[in-house]
Enzyme design. Sequence first.
Site, PDB file in Angstrom:
ATOM      1  NE  ARG A 100      -1.417  -2.479   2.771  1.00  0.00           N
ATOM      2  CZ  ARG A 100      -2.637  -2.594   3.290  1.00  0.00           C
ATOM      3  NH1 ARG A 100      -3.065  -1.783   4.198  1.00  0.00           N
ATOM      4  NH2 ARG A 100      -3.416  -3.566   2.881  1.00  0.00           N
ATOM      5  CG  ASP A 103      -2.635   1.013   6.279  1.00  0.00           C
ATOM      6  OD1 ASP A 103      -3.800   1.447   6.210  1.00  0.00           O
ATOM      7  OD2 ASP A 103      -2.350  -0.126   6.673  1.00  0.00           O
ATOM      8  CG  ASP A 105      -3.775   1.170  10.762  1.00  0.00           C
ATOM      9  OD1 ASP A 105      -4.660   1.272   9.886  1.00  0.00           O
ATOM     10  OD2 ASP A 105      -2.916   0.274  10.773  1.00  0.00           O
TER      11      ASP A 105
HETATM   12  N1  ROI Z   1       3.690  -4.955   7.420  1.00  0.00           N
HETATM   13  C1  ROI Z   1       4.504  -4.031   7.936  1.00  0.00           C
HETATM   14  N2  ROI Z   1       5.757  -4.363   8.242  1.00  0.00           N
HETATM   15  N3  ROI Z   1       4.099  -2.750   8.159  1.00  0.00           N
HETATM   16  C2  ROI Z   1       2.822  -2.367   7.871  1.00  0.00           C
HETATM   17  O1  ROI Z   1       2.471  -1.190   8.089  1.00  0.00           O
HETATM   18  C3  ROI Z   1       1.934  -3.312   7.337  1.00  0.00           C
HETATM   19  N4  ROI Z   1       0.653  -2.996   7.031  1.00  0.00           N
HETATM   20  C4  ROI Z   1      -0.190  -3.871   6.543  1.00  0.00           C
HETATM   21  C5  ROI Z   1       0.205  -5.287   6.240  1.00  0.00           C
HETATM   22  C6  ROI Z   1       0.034  -5.552   4.773  1.00  0.00           C
HETATM   23  C7  ROI Z   1      -0.678  -6.225   7.056  1.00  0.00           C
HETATM   24  N5  ROI Z   1       1.581  -5.568   6.608  1.00  0.00           N
HETATM   25  C8  ROI Z   1       2.405  -4.624   7.118  1.00  0.00           C
HETATM   26  O2  ROI Z   1      -1.431  -3.511   6.305  1.00  0.00           O
END
Ligand code: ROI
Length: 168
Positions: A100, A103, A105
Amino acid sequence: MGGVSSDSTQAYVGLGSNLQEPVRQVQRALEALARLSDTRSLRHSALYRSRPLGVAAQPDFVNAVAALETRLSPLALLRCLQHIEQQQGRVRHGVRWGPRTLDLDLLLFGEVQMQSPDLTLPHPDLHRRPFVLYPLYEIAPRLLIPGRGAVYELLTALSRDGLEVLNT
Ligand code: ROI
């Protein structure tokens, strides 16, 4: 913004990117967070490089955590985060757990514990993700996660799993 008064809440936001210049994506998002209305950016962690959780065949991620003080409601803040994701041309490659562009959160919103179709607080995976807990510990070492316990104790159960601080 200035003038965030006593009816404000401390919120923590997790940032992650592994496409289209991830370091730049995370830096731009931190700037966008600092410009949110009714919200003040307090501090943020270093940027970390992390191994992808989920689909393994994807680039490493860049992750960070930011602390905000806000007068927005949890859902209003969530909408702002989604807006920033869209502004930065979020591309989902259709794969769950896949790569992505950006992201954001909402990890924690004060002491709020809630479960709704749009938002679960605290973030349900927060306590088992090294790329969230280590940066969170960096900026809030004594933080307690409602329903989960102290960040520093949760960390002891979690390997760093290749997590590295980036020089940015
Ligand atoms: N893996 C890592 N290392 N960091 C993330 O922010 C992250 N975000 C996600 C998924 C794809 C689950 N894996 C991730 O959404």
